[in-house]
Design an enzyme around this catalytic site. Sequence first.
Site, PDB file in Angstrom:
ATOM      1  N   TYR A 147      55.497 -56.202 -69.477  1.00 35.15           N
ATOM      2  CA  TYR A 147      55.609 -56.535 -68.049  1.00 35.15           C
ATOM      3  C   TYR A 147      57.074 -56.528 -67.593  1.00 35.15           C
ATOM      4  O   TYR A 147      57.397 -55.897 -66.569  1.00 35.15           O
ATOM      5  CB  TYR A 147      54.946 -57.882 -67.755  1.00 35.15           C
ATOM      6  N   GLU A 154      60.293 -50.314 -62.389  1.00 32.90           N
ATOM      7  CA  GLU A 154      59.876 -50.157 -60.997  1.00 32.90           C
ATOM      8  C   GLU A 154      61.038 -50.448 -60.053  1.00 32.90           C
ATOM      9  O   GLU A 154      61.339 -49.649 -59.148  1.00 32.90           O
ATOM     10  CB  GLU A 154      58.703 -51.099 -60.685  1.00 32.90           C
TER      11      GLU A 154
END
Length: 221
Positions: A147, A154
């Site tokens: 994560y 991102e």
Amino acid sequence: MAGIFSSLRRIYLILYNWIVFLGWFQVFYLAVKSLTNSGHESVYAAVEKPLILAQSAAFLEILHSLIGLVRSPVTATLPQVSSRLYVTWGILYSFPEIRTHFFVGSLVISWSVTEIIRYAFFGFKETLGFAPAWLLWLRYSTFLILYPVGITSEVGLIYNALPYMKETEKYSFRMPNKLNFSFDYYYGALLILGFYVPGSPHLYGYMLGQRKKALSKAKTQ
């Protein structure tokens, strides 16, 4: 009637989970092959079509949550799926200039490994009624590393796309126009980056809570 609906729901979710699992497995295979043979610069070109298909299929998960087809709360599903769709379509697809950035490689690997595990987990649960213990552990443990890697990738890709948004003014609307409306995609991206600040820790905390509950429940069974 309820029995028919339950059977149709199960068949649909079995097909959905295993089909998307295969899509993400293809993405992972092509990404690793590209990284090994050509380096991170060629990853996007190798995975573009299956990546877009597999990630876009996740839009259905928002609908699944909204109509109660699955138990996942829409408050957790919506931000995660929305951010990934934005990066897939609004960043990578829209700005070819950043497709060779090294963050693409880390993004695709973190996404694909996460989704292979997740869809296999739900695929087994819908097909057999349970998931193997090792897969349960992977489902609720690998995110601890994947994560942060995914979120960093991102954010990094959005940030690196900012100069091209400003230069090209793609998806921006300037006044005057018939709609009497203006929108700047560049500042929209800055706003989205701002959402990552409170949103990412919140979602990570939610997943930590889910991990604790899932693994504690597994120990008692």
